[in-house]
Design an enzyme around this catalytic site. Structure first.
Site, PDB file in Angstrom:
ATOM      1  N   TYR A 128      32.333  14.482  30.042  1.00 51.56           N
ATOM      2  CA  TYR A 128      32.151  13.098  29.578  1.00 51.56           C
ATOM      3  C   TYR A 128      33.388  12.228  29.826  1.00 51.56           C
ATOM      4  O   TYR A 128      33.321  11.221  30.550  1.00 51.56           O
ATOM      5  CB  TYR A 128      31.794  13.155  28.088  1.00 51.56           C
ATOM      6  CG  TYR A 128      31.735  11.837  27.370  1.00 51.56           C
ATOM      7  CD1 TYR A 128      31.113  10.729  27.936  1.00 51.56           C
ATOM      8  CD2 TYR A 128      32.288  11.708  26.086  1.00 51.56           C
ATOM      9  CE1 TYR A 128      31.044   9.526  27.246  1.00 51.56           C
ATOM     10  CE2 TYR A 128      32.212  10.514  25.392  1.00 51.56           C
ATOM     11  CZ  TYR A 128      31.593   9.427  25.973  1.00 51.56           C
ATOM     12  OH  TYR A 128      31.531   8.245  25.300  1.00 51.56           O
ATOM     13  N   ASN A 133      34.249  24.048  35.675  1.00 48.27           N
ATOM     14  CA  ASN A 133      33.406  25.256  35.760  1.00 48.27           C
ATOM     15  C   ASN A 133      31.937  24.936  35.481  1.00 48.27           C
ATOM     16  O   ASN A 133      31.094  25.832  35.473  1.00 48.27           O
ATOM     17  CB  ASN A 133      33.906  26.347  34.797  1.00 48.27           C
ATOM     18  CG  ASN A 133      33.766  25.949  33.341  1.00 48.27           C
ATOM     19  OD1 ASN A 133      33.299  24.856  33.028  1.00 48.27           O
ATOM     20  ND2 ASN A 133      34.168  26.839  32.446  1.00 48.27           N
ATOM     21  N   ASN A 140      40.187  29.329  25.680  1.00 51.76           N
ATOM     22  CA  ASN A 140      40.008  28.289  26.702  1.00 51.76           C
ATOM     23  C   ASN A 140      41.027  27.155  26.522  1.00 51.76           C
ATOM     24  O   ASN A 140      41.694  26.749  27.474  1.00 51.76           O
ATOM     25  CB  ASN A 140      38.582  27.740  26.643  1.00 51.76           C
ATOM     26  CG  ASN A 140      38.273  26.849  27.846  1.00 51.76           C
ATOM     27  OD1 ASN A 140      38.825  27.044  28.933  1.00 51.76           O
ATOM     28  ND2 ASN A 140      37.422  25.866  27.659  1.00 51.76           N
ATOM     29  N   THR A 173      43.853  15.532  20.527  1.00 48.44           N
ATOM     30  CA  THR A 173      42.863  15.014  19.580  1.00 48.44           C
ATOM     31  C   THR A 173      43.487  14.625  18.244  1.00 48.44           C
ATOM     32  O   THR A 173      44.489  15.204  17.815  1.00 48.44           O
ATOM     33  CB  THR A 173      41.792  16.101  19.323  1.00 48.44           C
ATOM     34  OG1 THR A 173      41.002  15.709  18.199  1.00 48.44           O
ATOM     35  CG2 THR A 173      42.417  17.446  18.974  1.00 48.44           C
ATOM     36  N   TYR A 206      39.777  24.027  16.518  1.00 50.96           N
ATOM     37  CA  TYR A 206      39.819  23.080  17.639  1.00 50.96           C
ATOM     38  C   TYR A 206      41.137  22.304  17.615  1.00 50.96           C
ATOM     39  O   TYR A 206      41.874  22.249  18.602  1.00 50.96           O
ATOM     40  CB  TYR A 206      38.608  22.131  17.561  1.00 50.96           C
ATOM     41  CG  TYR A 206      38.728  20.947  18.487  1.00 50.96           C
ATOM     42  CD1 TYR A 206      38.893  21.135  19.862  1.00 50.96           C
ATOM     43  CD2 TYR A 206      38.685  19.640  17.992  1.00 50.96           C
ATOM     44  CE1 TYR A 206      39.021  20.050  20.717  1.00 50.96           C
ATOM     45  CE2 TYR A 206      38.809  18.552  18.837  1.00 50.96           C
ATOM     46  CZ  TYR A 206      38.975  18.767  20.201  1.00 50.96           C
ATOM     47  OH  TYR A 206      39.120  17.689  21.042  1.00 50.96           O
ATOM     48  N   LYS A 260      44.545  22.633  20.268  1.00 49.47           N
ATOM     49  CA  LYS A 260      45.128  21.504  21.003  1.00 49.47           C
ATOM     50  C   LYS A 260      46.598  21.307  20.602  1.00 49.47           C
ATOM     51  O   LYS A 260      47.442  21.010  21.444  1.00 49.47           O
ATOM     52  CB  LYS A 260      44.331  20.226  20.712  1.00 49.47           C
ATOM     53  CG  LYS A 260      42.954  20.203  21.345  1.00 49.47           C
ATOM     54  CD  LYS A 260      43.052  19.920  22.830  1.00 49.47           C
ATOM     55  CE  LYS A 260      41.698  19.780  23.482  1.00 49.47           C
ATOM     56  NZ  LYS A 260      41.778  19.384  24.889  1.00 49.47           N
TER      57      LYS A 260
END
Ligand code: UDP
Length: 337
Positions: free
Chosen positions: A11, A33, A98, A123, A148, A152
């Site tokens: 996005y 990917n 990841n 974020t 999350y 980050k």
């Protein structure tokens, strides 16, 4: 100038790629990917201008190293990551591998391949629960309340440590608030976004509300209305994806004369979940069912930026600071997919 965009089929990455293809003559390579990004988006971008596309997972360390050594990029803009707070609560390893491990390898390979500029999508989740309900500045304490945000934040620290050992390497870290909206492309005075948000499953508020308005879903769930906010629902700072994307392009030239830094990306104005629902009902003229259900894990009550630093230091001028435009573009995009 050679630029690598990781996650460019996603996005936000695709909006940055689109702006770079439309407004610069930089040579663009997208690496993705296609796990959450879409090949359709790549094909749409190819109609604007051709560029190299590499389908690869960043966990392929040897291949990442080889690609960076071979291409000698000047800039990396790194988006490839997972970004769903609730999923990160269920499956933290997915996020740490990841978002943190693969990013660490990418940074290491970038330094080895003499990449000079690294632009990183972080974020507002790094701030965690900000108790005092005040707009968040970059120097506020970081205290993520979900994996999350922590995944980050750890990558931010790795970038900061990298500049201590590598004098030619600079970074910009952007801490995104809530990104929404779609490509502001007009044809015959009609807004017809060519790219936009496409998550499967969708978990973000604005796309879910427009789907409900379009009768693609029956009811909009509001995750809790007992937060310490004026109407009990959570407050977020929604920024148009076109403005957010444009800051990345500014960051490239900003680093020519300035040092590495961290910037919030938001409009410094908060809207509650209930306000978003009402605003989309008004814009689309569609009524639909909502229901209050229990809180979702990991949601802070209030996340609104102070954006004074970026307005002061960078030549970034937001053009779509308008909730109606954000929601309208999200709606027009959703109508056509
Ligand atoms: N939200 C909601 N219903 C939904 C999706 C989201 O009430 O179907 C709320 C969510 O709890 C949060 C806000 O909307 O308070 C924004 O959530 P989103 O997932 O869009 O972004 P986040 O802030 O989690 O990154």
């Amino acid at each position: 100038m050679k630029i690598l965009i990781t996650g460019g089929a996603g996005y936000i990455g695709s909006h940055v790629a689109k702006q770079l293809l439309e407004t610069t003559d930089y040579q663009i390579t997208i690496l993705d990917n296609l796990s959450t990004g879409s090949i359709k988006t790549i094909k749409t971008l190819q109609t604007i201008k051709t560029f190299d596309f590499i389908e690869l997972d960043l966990k392929e360390f040897d291949k990442v190293k080889e690609i960076l050594e071979k291409n000698r990029f000047d800039v990396i803009i790194h988006f490839a990551a997972f970004s769903i707070v609730s999923e990160s609560m269920q499956n933290p390893f997915k996020y740490y591998f990841n978002n943190t491990v693969n990013t660490t390898n990418l940074i290491k390979c970038a330094v080895k391949a003499d990449v000079k500029k690294f632009i990183f999508s972080s974020t507002a989740a790094v701030y965690g629960d900000v108790q005092q309900n005040s707009n968040i500045r970059e120097d506020f304490p970081t205290n993520p309340i979900n994996p999350y945000g922590m995944s980050k934040l750890m990558s931010e620290k790795i970038l900061q440590d990298t500049t201590k050992i590598s004098k030619n390497f600079k970074y910009i870290i952007f801490r995104y608030f809530n990104v929404a909206g779609a490509d502001m492309f007009y044809k015959n005075d009609l807004l017809i976004p060519r790219i936009g948000e496409r998550h499967e499953p969708e978990t973000h508020l604005i796309p879910l509300v427009v789907k409900t308005a379009l009768k693609k879903r029956e009811v909009l769930n509001i995750y809790g209305d007992d937060f310490d906010t004026f109407d009990g629902s959570c407050i977020r700072d929604y920024i148009h994806v076109e403005d957010l994307a444009n800051a990345h392009i500014e960051a490239i030239t900003y680093l020519d004369k300035n040092e590495s830094d961290i910037f919030n990306l938001g409009y410094a104005k908060g809207y509650s979940v209930k306000e978003i629902v009402n605003s989309i009902k008004n814009i689309t003229n569609c009524d639909f069912k909502t229901q209050i259900i229990e809180r979702r894990g990991g949601d802070p009550a209030f996340l609104v930026s102070d954006n004074g630093k970026i307005l002061d230091k960078m030549k970034w001028k937001p053009k779509f600071n308008n909730l109606e435009l954000i929601c309208k573009s999200a709606y027009e995009w959703e109508k056509n997919i």
